[in-house]
Design a protein around this motif. Structure first.
Motif, PDB file in Angstrom:
ATOM      1  N   VAL A  30       6.444  87.073 -35.773  1.00 19.21           N
ATOM      2  CA  VAL A  30       7.762  87.001 -35.100  1.00 19.21           C
ATOM      3  C   VAL A  30       8.397  88.058 -34.372  1.00 19.21           C
ATOM      4  N   ALA A  32      11.943  89.698 -32.896  1.00 18.30           N
ATOM      5  CA  ALA A  32      13.553  89.800 -32.927  1.00 18.30           C
ATOM      6  C   ALA A  32      14.074  90.072 -31.453  1.00 18.30           C
ATOM      7  N   GLY A  33      14.357  91.642 -31.600  1.00 13.67           N
ATOM      8  CA  GLY A  33      14.788  91.945 -30.346  1.00 13.67           C
ATOM      9  C   GLY A  33      13.645  91.916 -29.079  1.00 13.67           C
ATOM     10  N   GLY A  34      12.512  92.281 -29.701  1.00 18.53           N
ATOM     11  CA  GLY A  34      11.208  92.523 -28.974  1.00 18.53           C
ATOM     12  C   GLY A  34      11.295  93.842 -28.307  1.00 18.53           C
ATOM     13  N   HIS A  35      11.891  94.946 -28.663  1.00 21.08           N
ATOM     14  CA  HIS A  35      12.127  96.158 -28.256  1.00 21.08           C
ATOM     15  C   HIS A  35      10.757  97.253 -28.687  1.00 21.08           C
ATOM     16  N   SER A  36      10.499  97.020 -29.949  1.00 20.34           N
ATOM     17  CA  SER A  36       8.957  97.505 -30.393  1.00 20.34           C
ATOM     18  C   SER A  36       7.895  96.791 -29.879  1.00 20.34           C
ATOM     19  N   LEU A  37       8.045  95.234 -30.258  1.00 21.81           N
ATOM     20  CA  LEU A  37       6.822  94.422 -30.262  1.00 21.81           C
ATOM     21  C   LEU A  37       6.336  94.251 -28.810  1.00 21.81           C
ATOM     22  N   THR A 111      17.252  95.156 -33.194  1.00 20.36           N
ATOM     23  CA  THR A 111      17.949  94.496 -34.355  1.00 20.36           C
ATOM     24  C   THR A 111      17.557  95.376 -35.615  1.00 20.36           C
ATOM     25  N   ASP A 124      14.309 104.678 -37.312  1.00 19.85           N
ATOM     26  CA  ASP A 124      15.576 105.333 -37.870  1.00 19.85           C
ATOM     27  C   ASP A 124      16.043 104.713 -39.426  1.00 19.85           C
ATOM     28  N   LEU A 167      11.755  88.933 -42.732  1.00 26.13           N
ATOM     29  CA  LEU A 167      13.061  89.325 -43.461  1.00 26.13           C
ATOM     30  C   LEU A 167      14.190  88.950 -43.032  1.00 26.13           C
TER      31      LEU A 167
END
Ligand code: FAD
Length: 284
Positions: A30, A32-37, A111, A124, A167
């Motif tokens: 999935v 979410a914000g895509g800013h790690s994936l 997110t 964090d 989640l």
């Protein structure tokens, strides 16, 4: 850099998300914000043949505060946490911590759910959630379940979440007592070299209870029961703080990387934790 080819899905309900996860198993993820994936996919550190966007799923973007309990939908962004007047009133530590994540651009998209589900020891929110004794709400083919944040993290990028689970929210009791989130980083927008979340309860002029967790100093966030216990009964004097730091240093296991050698990280951990305790105590 360009990621490997992938199929993109944008289901409109959770049943659709879970069906796709069941169909594609380990090949699906999935977003979410895509800013790690997305950066991981671009760097080819993650290969995701089937990418399931959560943006069209209703009911994941609410902040609910009532009766001393706070529930944050998985798709609530860091930006929304920072700008929620209700959140600032009920749990100001959330804003304090969210402001130290990345930069405004990342916080517009990133997110809370993505931050805690990711399993990156540098994120964090996981340490903060452990400090606040939060619960993580998951849904999967077998229904809903709840996991304590303190039991969720197993190793870097490995959590208690099953591949077919999503989640949906995090929840915790509105924090009382004094709190602080302290972060040492190389520059604005960076992940922590060391970060500490502290919550301290005061009764009769002394610490009655304390909860302490640290970020990016092991392959999971570290909630140290011994570090909190070391403060109980004290006035957070030098001896007690030193005992808490010593207990935490026993529990962390940093590794050398481009943020510094192990000795430096252990030193930074002690300094950051001392600051977090001092500030939490001053607010208790
Ligand atoms: C330049 C830069 C600097 C950054 N600095 C920091 C920093 O200092 N501190 C920090 O904490 N983060 C930092 N981040 C990460 C940022 O906060 C991410 O946005 C966040 O960690 C992940 O949230 P996301 O919504 O983007 O998740 P995504 O990137 O969409 O997903 C991340 C992972 O979690 C999984 N996932 C997402 N949502 C769910 C869900 N609801 N259920 C199950 N699994 C899910 C995905 O499958 C994926 O594996 C930085 C990112 C960048 C690009």
């Amino acid at each position: 850099m360009i990621p490997a080819a992938f199929e993109y899905y944008r289901p409109t309900d959770m049943a659709g998300v879970i069906a796709l996860l069941q169909e594609h198993g380990d090949d699906a993820r999935v977003m979410a914000g895509g800013h790690s994936l997305i950066p991981m996919m671009k760097l080819r550190m993650a290969e995701v043949p089937h990418l399931i966007d959560l943006q069209a799923i209703e009911g994941l973007s609410e902040i609910a505060i009532s009766g001393g309990s706070i529930t944050i939908g998985a798709m609530v962004t860091q930006h929304e946490i920072i700008n929620s007047a209700e959140m600032e009133k009920a749990a100001p530590i959330m804003k304090e911590a969210a402001l130290q994540i990345a930069d405004p651009q990342v916080r517009y998209m990133g997110t809370v759910g993505g931050n805690v589900a990711n399993g990156d020891p540098g994120n964090d929110m996981p340490g903060l959630m452990q400090c606040l004794n939060a619960q993580f709400h998951l849904v999967g083919p077998d229904g809903d379940r709840v996991v304590d944040a303190r039991d969720f993290y197993e190793a870097a990028y490995m959590t208690d979440r099953e591949d077919e689970e999503v989640l949906t929210a995090v929840s915790f009791a509105a924090p009382v007592g004094g709190f602080a989130y302290e972060k040492q980083k190389r520059k604005i927008g960076d992940y922590a070299t060391a970060a500490a979340a502290a919550q301290i309860f005061k009764e009769g002029g002394k610490v009655s209870a304390a909860s302490i967790a640290m970020t990016n100093l092991s392959d999971t966030p570290v909630w140290s029961e011994d570090a909190g216990t070391a403060l109980v009964g004290s006035t957070c004097d030098e001896v007690a703080v030193k005992a808490a730091v010593t207990a935490m240093l026993d529990d962390i296991d940093p590794t050398e990387d481009n943020r510094g050698p192990v000795a430096f990280k252990r030193h930074a951990a002690g300094v950051v934790l001392g600051r977090a305790i001092a500030r939490a105590w001053s607010r208790a």
